[in-house]
Structure formats: C-alpha cells, structure tokens
Design an enzyme around this catalytic site. Structure first.
Site, PDB file in Angstrom:
ATOM      1  N   ASP A  35      -0.986   6.193  -7.002  1.00 33.41           N
ATOM      2  CA  ASP A  35      -1.151   5.285  -5.857  1.00 33.41           C
ATOM      3  C   ASP A  35      -1.284   3.760  -6.455  1.00 33.41           C
ATOM      4  O   ASP A  35      -1.833   3.693  -7.721  1.00 33.41           O
ATOM      5  CB  ASP A  35      -2.809   5.828  -5.296  1.00 33.41           C
ATOM      6  CG  ASP A  35      -3.046   4.801  -4.086  1.00 33.41           C
ATOM      7  OD1 ASP A  35      -2.347   4.452  -3.173  1.00 33.41           O
ATOM      8  OD2 ASP A  35      -4.072   4.232  -4.152  1.00 33.41           O
ATOM      9  N   ASP A  54       0.844  -0.905   0.114  1.00 32.81           N
ATOM     10  CA  ASP A  54      -0.240  -0.026   0.126  1.00 32.81           C
ATOM     11  C   ASP A  54       0.704   1.182   0.020  1.00 32.81           C
ATOM     12  O   ASP A  54       1.381   1.740   0.853  1.00 32.81           O
ATOM     13  CB  ASP A  54      -1.188  -0.092   1.128  1.00 32.81           C
ATOM     14  CG  ASP A  54      -2.001   1.042   1.105  1.00 32.81           C
ATOM     15  OD1 ASP A  54      -2.125   1.764   0.181  1.00 32.81           O
ATOM     16  OD2 ASP A  54      -2.525   1.342   2.197  1.00 32.81           O
TER      17      ASP A  54
END
Length: 437
Positions: A315, A113
């Site tokens: 991201d 992440d």
C-alpha cells in the site's frame, strides 16, 4: 545500475497518445479487447506535508498518525457489518499528484491511493465542501463534461450506486465519519502535457470530514475497474518514493514507461481477493531478523479465500508496515533480543518499540530485516525500518494489526522502484535513489 536505469526513465519526455473507443468494467476484458489509452507518461508526486515548515519529528508524527487512521479504515473494509448501505474505503494517503480537469483545464491536486478505485474531486454546486487551494471544479464551465448514465457499466461497477434523472450517483465512506457524495461523470484529465478524454470520475458535492490541506480529491490506483490504471487500460505502473522530509519529488510512471522497466529480483506474486478486489495482495512466506528466521506460521500471511481475512497487501498510503499481531510480536522480540539497547517508551510519537541510542552512535549495530517473498528475498536497508523521531531515540517503523491483515507500508518502500504488473500478476522491487536526476 538501478539509479541509472531510473534516471533514464525519468528523462523520457516524449509521450504518444491515442484514444481507445470504449470503456469496460473488467480490467481483464479491457486488456483483451482494447489497446491502452496512453502509450505512457510520468507524474510527479509530492508528499502531503511537502513545503510546510515542519521539523523531521513533526513530519514523522503526522505521517504515523495518518497511517494509523488509514489502518483502521483498511480494517473496517474487511470487518464492516453486513448490510451496510454505505461502503467503506481506505481514503487518505501520503502522496499528492498534480493534474487538471475539464476544458479549459483547471488544475488541482489529489491523493494517490493504491487502496481505493474511485477518482473524485470536489464540484460545484457544493452542499458541503472543504477548503482547497485551487478553485472548486464547476462542471457547467467545461465543454468536455458529461454525466454518467445509470446504465453505464462503470456506474454498475460502484458498490452501491443510485440513480437520479438517469444520472449515476455515488457515496464513498471512509470508516471514520468522512464521506464523499455526488454524481458520476466523464471528463478530460490532464497530466502535464498529456490530456486523456472520457475518464469516469466522481463529482463530489457533499464532502464531509476532509479538509486537512491534502488536495481536492483522490485518484484511485487500485485493481478495480474505476481506478486510473484500469480506465487507461494499462497493466503496469511503477513508483519510486523519496524518504519523508526529502526535498525531491517522488515519481509515478504509467503504461509504456513502466513497461520499459526491467523487473528485477526479488518479486512477489499478486493475489486477487473476491471480497476486496481493490487491494494488491502479495505473497510473503516469512521474515528474518539478523540471521534468524522467525518462528511465524506461514499461514499468517495467507489470504483466506473464504472470508477475505489475513494476507498482506502492499500500500502506498500507509506509513508504517503492520503485521498480524503474532507475527509482529515475533519481529518485536527478535529486535529486542539482538539490539542490546535499552527499550524506551515511544508511544507519544506513535511507535510501539523504541530504543535509547548509544552515546557513541558509531557502536550502533542494527540487525538486518529480510522479507522472504515467493520470488526472492528483499533485504531492506536499516533506514527503511528504523527511524529516529527525536534525538536519542531510534524506533521500529512497524506495528501490529489487530484484525489479522498485514500491510507493507511506504517507509519500507522508500528508495525502491516498485513495479506493479497486473498483466503477469507480479510486483517487483529494484533499489534506486528515488528523485535523483
């Protein structure tokens, strides 16, 4: 050339390791005062739905649904009410890494992440734990486990740490009711044949709202001091993501292997946010569809340094790319004007804009989509922004962000070697056949 370069990097298998003597809570301080903990290594990444008996439509539907939840979490990080006791983080994600923890090493998988910092996994004894495919880690059975004292700099790096019997305690909430709580410790983490001692992590004993078969925890890759790159004292990492549904693995490179990558144009300047220092904000000046630069005020993509709103982040865990609403509406209208196809409702699949495919698909002409970064133009191939969730439909893999923040998502990054260089504050993009041998 790019594919050959990446294949060469993936073939590197000899890794030299040495241990830095201490930790620091500042990535800048780490870079100035310590050598990296590792010279470099490679981690294979699996899509969270890899190996499941799912159709391409089901894979896309699940990925888009997860990405929509993640967008809400990311927006909650920016817009949560002041005075909230439990900080909100992104969580979730699309790619799993396999690693081991403790001595003897116990394998588990965790979400990679880039939108959060903390490394955590479930631990015994559990107050509440979700099902995972590997045994839940028992720190009492590991000879290399230590609790993290409350006076530790990395304990103080938590947004809201608490203390119990001089043991650092953490709580991470994810904006949708899911939450992990537990104690902080240090442990040896093993990636393949590479073992790295004294990594600070969260030992989650109360984990609510998880349990979708997506691993046993999370490895934060953000910019904060608790993330894996920061704790390893490396200023470069890169990944190359294979498309959803691919039978080949994606790859993450850290340290010297990422240093070996020759960064190519285009690239973009990384911007730090004092409000959300975890995020990788990038510098986007504008967008074009076909040969038409879109009439978007450049300020739409600028980070507001006063309140942390606006801007665009890159991201790994968000499926689609989301633009601030006025920018997205300009993109949407440009494709409608230039596609010359009938617009159909794709909301049941999670897409805002879909078209009816022509009966003769050889006549399908998709306008180019260009992202104008400060370090050059990224001209994406059409499969990185149009996907077919079902027969007869072709849908734009983008959407609108209601809170003004834009997100460069992972479908747009597929088959790109993405190099994060925090030391020089730049992200570079190089086209490659990710997963190629």
């Amino acid at each position: 050339m790019a594919s050959s370069l990446y294949s060469f990097l993936l073939a590197l298998s000899i890794v030299y390791i040495f241990v830095a003597p201490t930790h620091s809570t500042s990535r800048t301080a780490l870079n100035h005062h310590h050598e990296p903990k590792v010279a470099g290594f490679q981690i294979m990444l699996e899509h969270v739905d890899s190996g499941k008996n799912l159709t391409k439509f089901e894979l896309l539907e699940r990925a888009v649904e997860r990405g929509s939840r993640r967008l809400q979490r990311l927006e909650a990080m920016l817009n949560g009410p002041s005075g909230v006791e439990t900080p909100v983080y992104a969580g979730d994600g699309e790619y799993l890494m396999n690693l081991s923890i403790g001595t003897p090493a116990q394998p588990f998988s965790a979400i990679m992440d880039t939108g959060s910092d903390l490394i955590w996994t479930q631990c015994q004894p559990c107050t509440q734990c979700f099902n995972q495919s590997t045994p839940i880690f028992n720190p009492q059975g590991s000879s290399s486990f230590s609790t993290l004292p409350c006076s530790s700099q990395l304990c103080q790096a938590l947004q809201s740490p608490t203390c119990s019997n001089n043991s650092c305690q953490y709580t991470y909430g994810y904006g949708d009711g899911s939450e992990t709580q537990g104690s902080m410790g240090t442990e040896t983490l093993t990636f393949g044949s590479v073992s790295i001692p004294n990594i600070t992590f969260g030992c989650g004993e109360n984990n609510q709202g998880f349990g979708q078969g997506n691993g046993a925890g999370l490895v934060g890759m953000g910019r904060g001091p608790l993330s894996l790159p920061s704790q390893l004292d490396v200023t470069k990492f890169s990944y190359c993501m294979t498309p959803i549904g691919s039978s080949t693995s994606s790859t993450l490179l850290l340290g010297s292997l990422a240093n070996s990558v020759t960064a190519g144009s285009p690239n973009t300047t990384l911007i730090e946010s004092s409000q959300i220092p975890t995020f990788y904000y990038i510098t986007l000046n504008g967008l074009s569809v076909g040969s038409t630069p879109l009439p978007i005020d450049p300020s739409v993509f600028k980070l507001n340094s006063n309140n942390g709103t606006g801007g665009i982040i890159i991201d790994s865990g968000t499926t689609l790319t989301y633009f601030a609403d006025n920018a997205y509406q300009a993109v949407r209208q440009a494709f409608i004007s230039q596609m010359n196809l009938s617009v159909v409702n794709g909301s049941s699949s999670g897409f805002d804009l879909c078209f009816q495919m022509p009966s003769d698909q050889s006549n399908l002409q998709i306008p180019t989509f260009v992202m104008h970064f400060d370090g050059g133009d990224l001209v994406l191939p059409s499969e990185n922004y149009f996907i077919s969730p079902s027969n007869g439909l072709i849908c734009l893999a983008m959407g609108s962000s209601s809170q003004g923040m834009s997100i460069f998502g992972n479908i747009q990054q597929q088959n790109l070697l993405v190099v994060y260089d925090t030391g020089n504050s730049v992200v570079s993009f190089l086209f490659a056949q990710c997963g190629a041998s």
